[in-house]
Design a protein around this motif. Sequence first.
Motif, PDB file in Angstrom:
ATOM      1  N   ARG B 139       0.808  -1.213   0.000  1.00  0.00           N
ATOM      2  CA  ARG B 139       0.000   0.000   0.000  1.00  0.00           C
ATOM      3  C   ARG B 139       0.842   1.263   0.000  1.00  0.00           C
ATOM      4  O   ARG B 139       0.397   2.309  -0.492  1.00  0.00           O
ATOM      5  CB  ARG B 139      -0.914   0.002   1.224  1.00  0.00           C
ATOM      6  CG  ARG B 139      -1.966  -1.075   1.144  1.00  0.00           C
ATOM      7  CD  ARG B 139      -3.023  -0.832   2.216  1.00  0.00           C
ATOM      8  NE  ARG B 139      -3.712  -2.047   2.557  1.00  0.00           N
ATOM      9  CZ  ARG B 139      -4.771  -2.503   1.895  1.00  0.00           C
ATOM     10  NH1 ARG B 139      -5.244  -1.840   0.866  1.00  0.00           N
ATOM     11  NH2 ARG B 139      -5.341  -3.614   2.272  1.00  0.00           N
ATOM     12  N   GLY B 140       2.024   1.172   0.567  1.00  0.00           N
ATOM     13  CA  GLY B 140       2.875   2.352   0.644  1.00  0.00           C
ATOM     14  C   GLY B 140       3.178   2.925  -0.730  1.00  0.00           C
ATOM     15  O   GLY B 140       2.847   4.096  -1.016  1.00  0.00           O
ATOM     16  N   LEU B 142       1.688   2.366  -3.495  1.00  0.00           N
ATOM     17  CA  LEU B 142       0.444   2.777  -4.137  1.00  0.00           C
ATOM     18  C   LEU B 142       0.049   4.191  -3.717  1.00  0.00           C
ATOM     19  O   LEU B 142      -0.367   5.025  -4.538  1.00  0.00           O
ATOM     20  CB  LEU B 142      -0.687   1.835  -3.752  1.00  0.00           C
ATOM     21  CG  LEU B 142      -0.825   0.582  -4.580  1.00  0.00           C
ATOM     22  CD1 LEU B 142      -2.004  -0.213  -4.064  1.00  0.00           C
ATOM     23  CD2 LEU B 142      -1.040   0.929  -6.036  1.00  0.00           C
ATOM     24  N   ARG B 143       0.181   4.421  -2.430  1.00  0.00           N
ATOM     25  CA  ARG B 143      -0.162   5.717  -1.889  1.00  0.00           C
ATOM     26  C   ARG B 143       0.747   6.783  -2.490  1.00  0.00           C
ATOM     27  O   ARG B 143       0.305   7.885  -2.817  1.00  0.00           O
ATOM     28  CB  ARG B 143      -0.014   5.679  -0.373  1.00  0.00           C
ATOM     29  CG  ARG B 143      -0.860   6.693   0.328  1.00  0.00           C
ATOM     30  CD  ARG B 143      -0.887   6.512   1.822  1.00  0.00           C
ATOM     31  NE  ARG B 143       0.189   5.692   2.324  1.00  0.00           N
ATOM     32  CZ  ARG B 143       0.031   4.475   2.811  1.00  0.00           C
ATOM     33  NH1 ARG B 143      -1.175   3.943   2.849  1.00  0.00           N
ATOM     34  NH2 ARG B 143       1.062   3.796   3.263  1.00  0.00           N
ATOM     35  N   ALA B 144       2.011   6.429  -2.637  1.00  0.00           N
ATOM     36  CA  ALA B 144       2.967   7.376  -3.196  1.00  0.00           C
ATOM     37  C   ALA B 144       2.606   7.700  -4.640  1.00  0.00           C
ATOM     38  O   ALA B 144       2.614   8.873  -5.047  1.00  0.00           O
ATOM     39  CB  ALA B 144       4.377   6.803  -3.114  1.00  0.00           C
ATOM     40  N   ASP B 146      -0.296   7.544  -6.093  1.00  0.00           N
ATOM     41  CA  ASP B 146      -1.490   8.392  -6.130  1.00  0.00           C
ATOM     42  C   ASP B 146      -1.169   9.798  -5.635  1.00  0.00           C
ATOM     43  O   ASP B 146      -1.516  10.811  -6.272  1.00  0.00           O
ATOM     44  CB  ASP B 146      -2.579   7.758  -5.263  1.00  0.00           C
ATOM     45  CG  ASP B 146      -3.843   8.575  -5.266  1.00  0.00           C
ATOM     46  OD1 ASP B 146      -4.102   9.280  -4.266  1.00  0.00           O
ATOM     47  OD2 ASP B 146      -4.563   8.554  -6.287  1.00  0.00           O
ATOM     48  N   GLY B 147      -0.504   9.863  -4.469  1.00  0.00           N
ATOM     49  CA  GLY B 147      -0.238  11.166  -3.866  1.00  0.00           C
ATOM     50  C   GLY B 147       0.629  12.060  -4.728  1.00  0.00           C
ATOM     51  O   GLY B 147       0.303  13.245  -4.953  1.00  0.00           O
ATOM     52  N   PHE B 148       1.728  11.514  -5.219  1.00  0.00           N
ATOM     53  CA  PHE B 148       2.647  12.368  -5.967  1.00  0.00           C
ATOM     54  C   PHE B 148       2.097  12.764  -7.325  1.00  0.00           C
ATOM     55  O   PHE B 148       2.428  13.833  -7.850  1.00  0.00           O
ATOM     56  CB  PHE B 148       4.021  11.707  -6.072  1.00  0.00           C
ATOM     57  CG  PHE B 148       4.808  11.839  -4.796  1.00  0.00           C
ATOM     58  CD1 PHE B 148       4.585  10.964  -3.743  1.00  0.00           C
ATOM     59  CD2 PHE B 148       5.713  12.870  -4.636  1.00  0.00           C
ATOM     60  CE1 PHE B 148       5.266  11.112  -2.561  1.00  0.00           C
ATOM     61  CE2 PHE B 148       6.405  13.016  -3.457  1.00  0.00           C
ATOM     62  CZ  PHE B 148       6.186  12.134  -2.404  1.00  0.00           C
ATOM     63  N   LYS B 150      -0.981  13.510  -7.702  1.00  0.00           N
ATOM     64  CA  LYS B 150      -1.844  14.643  -7.359  1.00  0.00           C
ATOM     65  C   LYS B 150      -1.008  15.893  -7.120  1.00  0.00           C
ATOM     66  O   LYS B 150      -1.387  16.996  -7.509  1.00  0.00           O
ATOM     67  CB  LYS B 150      -2.647  14.323  -6.098  1.00  0.00           C
ATOM     68  CG  LYS B 150      -3.718  13.283  -6.325  1.00  0.00           C
ATOM     69  CD  LYS B 150      -5.060  13.753  -5.781  1.00  0.00           C
ATOM     70  CE  LYS B 150      -6.154  12.796  -6.169  1.00  0.00           C
ATOM     71  NZ  LYS B 150      -5.989  11.492  -5.498  1.00  0.00           N
ATOM     72  N   ILE B 151       0.134  15.714  -6.447  1.00  0.00           N
ATOM     73  CA  ILE B 151       1.005  16.864  -6.210  1.00  0.00           C
ATOM     74  C   ILE B 151       1.436  17.465  -7.536  1.00  0.00           C
ATOM     75  O   ILE B 151       1.453  18.689  -7.719  1.00  0.00           O
ATOM     76  CB  ILE B 151       2.245  16.445  -5.385  1.00  0.00           C
ATOM     77  CG1 ILE B 151       1.821  16.063  -3.965  1.00  0.00           C
ATOM     78  CG2 ILE B 151       3.259  17.576  -5.335  1.00  0.00           C
ATOM     79  CD1 ILE B 151       2.951  15.540  -3.116  1.00  0.00           C
ATOM     80  N   GLU B 154      -1.363  19.394  -8.876  1.00  0.00           N
ATOM     81  CA  GLU B 154      -1.584  20.651  -8.152  1.00  0.00           C
ATOM     82  C   GLU B 154      -0.492  21.671  -8.444  1.00  0.00           C
ATOM     83  O   GLU B 154      -0.776  22.823  -8.775  1.00  0.00           O
ATOM     84  CB  GLU B 154      -1.597  20.386  -6.650  1.00  0.00           C
ATOM     85  CG  GLU B 154      -2.929  19.896  -6.134  1.00  0.00           C
ATOM     86  CD  GLU B 154      -2.814  19.419  -4.690  1.00  0.00           C
ATOM     87  OE1 GLU B 154      -3.690  18.668  -4.253  1.00  0.00           O
ATOM     88  OE2 GLU B 154      -1.823  19.798  -4.025  1.00  0.00           O
ATOM     89  N   ASP B 155       0.765  21.246  -8.289  1.00  0.00           N
ATOM     90  CA  ASP B 155       1.857  22.221  -8.348  1.00  0.00           C
ATOM     91  C   ASP B 155       2.253  22.590  -9.779  1.00  0.00           C
ATOM     92  O   ASP B 155       2.863  23.641  -9.991  1.00  0.00           O
ATOM     93  CB  ASP B 155       3.095  21.669  -7.625  1.00  0.00           C
ATOM     94  CG  ASP B 155       2.868  21.556  -6.125  1.00  0.00           C
ATOM     95  OD1 ASP B 155       3.774  21.069  -5.415  1.00  0.00           O
ATOM     96  OD2 ASP B 155       1.781  21.954  -5.661  1.00  0.00           O
ATOM     97  N   LYS B 176      -5.439   3.321  -7.956  1.00  0.00           N
ATOM     98  CA  LYS B 176      -6.670   3.022  -7.198  1.00  0.00           C
ATOM     99  C   LYS B 176      -7.120   1.595  -7.465  1.00  0.00           C
ATOM    100  O   LYS B 176      -7.485   0.850  -6.565  1.00  0.00           O
ATOM    101  CB  LYS B 176      -7.792   3.972  -7.627  1.00  0.00           C
ATOM    102  CG  LYS B 176      -7.837   5.245  -6.881  1.00  0.00           C
ATOM    103  CD  LYS B 176      -9.236   5.874  -6.938  1.00  0.00           C
ATOM    104  CE  LYS B 176      -9.153   7.355  -6.597  1.00  0.00           C
ATOM    105  NZ  LYS B 176      -9.259   8.249  -7.733  1.00  0.00           N
ATOM    106  N   GLY B 179      -5.173  -0.942  -5.695  1.00  0.00           N
ATOM    107  CA  GLY B 179      -5.587  -1.030  -4.306  1.00  0.00           C
ATOM    108  C   GLY B 179      -6.794  -1.933  -4.148  1.00  0.00           C
ATOM    109  O   GLY B 179      -6.848  -2.772  -3.235  1.00  0.00           O
TER     110      GLY B 179
END
Lengths: 147, 345
Positions: B139-140, B142-144, B146-148, B150-151, B154-155, B176, B179
């Motif tokens: 999951r780690g 996967l989270r990265a 998805d998160g990055f 999004k970053i 955004e940025d 997703k 997951g």
Amino acid sequence: MKGIDVLLVEDSLTDAELMIRALKRQRITQDVLHIRDGQEALDYLFGEGLYAGRPPENCPKLVMLDLKLPKVNGVEVVQRIKSEEKLKVIPVVMVTSSKEEKDILRSYQSGVNSFVSKPLTFDELLNVVSEIGCYWLLLNRSSENIN
Amino acid sequence: METTIQKIAGVETDLKERIRVLEGVQKAMMNLLEDFNFEKDRLENSQKATLNILEDYDMEKIRLEGVQRAVFNILEDFSEEKVRLVETQRASVNILEDFETEKAKLDVVNKELEREIGERRRAEKELEFFNYSVSHDLRGPLRAIDGFSKILVEDYRGKVDEEGMRILNVIMESAKKMGRLIDELLALSRVGQKGVVKNKIDMRSLVDRVVHEVQRTLACPSVRVVIQNLPDAYGDAILIEQVLTNLVSNAFKFTRKHDKPAIEIGFQDGKGEVVYAVKDNGIGFDMKYHNKLFGVFERLHREEEFEGTGVGLAIVQRIVQKHGGRVWAEGKVGQGATFYFTLPS
């Protein structure tokens, strides 16, 4: 000299970056110290080892930590914090990928104030971190004895 | 003349002497005869006594012969007994030998079983560890992802064009989906591990509950649902609820495009088992693929048409098989499908 807002004990750089960013984004706090293993976390909190000389009374307002940590694992860190007079008042939130019942039980038995599962997506992580931050740093009243 | 008288007197004296001697002899002889009679009596008594002794001796001899015969009989019986005992002893020794052989065989079997149990336990532990690892460690990243992503969105919003955004969305959606796959695989493997705890199940009310829950979650109130008066089943309520949830969810899902969706849940009595059926009038399937239905991650439809990872039916099959039952399905393209499962009565 007061303590920091949040001590984040997290092994994974990516997870830490996401969580710190979430705290910042949701305007909870930017005053976050990120430590990457359990031993260093204890050193910091007790003012020993690498952090010798740091007064333990200047404790963080909130500790967020993962279960799986190098050297000393999350449960042990919590046990040490909760058995020390000066430190047991700090709210400790376990934020971890694990959803296993045995991990949840172990954590509560060691004395955590809260157990939260790390969500899969960043959006959910933003919500979770924001709620944790809002609750423990803003809504929850702490004793005046903690800074 | 004197000499003759002297001679006669001398003869008389001689004769008197001789008579005296003879009288003495006679007396001695009489004594002897007396002694002789005495001895004779004694001897006769001795003889009588000896005869008595001989008689007693005969009687004793007869008694002794009787005793001897009895002893011989006893010795014969004893010999027979001894022979019997030797045979019994031989038989006992044989039984003990057989027993030892059987015991040795059982020991071998037991050791084999213990070894297998040990292996199974090790395999179970490995699987548990594997599951935990999957749950935690996969999951780690996967989270990265998805998160990055999004970053990045955004940025760098100004610096990424439409195509870039589309690509980033694909990345995030894939994370997703992974997951969800992980969650489903974990659910499937957990079914394999748990033991089955059997109790009586009120199938009618369980199906009612499941249908309401599925309708609520999937938000399709307009489906017509008919539930027959299902008989009680004997099984693990949590696992059977999972089976029904998966089958009923599928029924709802695949009737979504129908203008008059209908689902029926019924049963049939069988030999030593009950056959439960979940029937829908949805898009159905081609019978030539009926083998693939229960495979893990097998799907018959495109992702865009119907969501789902393809593990739901695999879970159904595993649970039903753990209860000692069978699953199968019948369907016709465009005309719906019926999914059957049996549970032993």
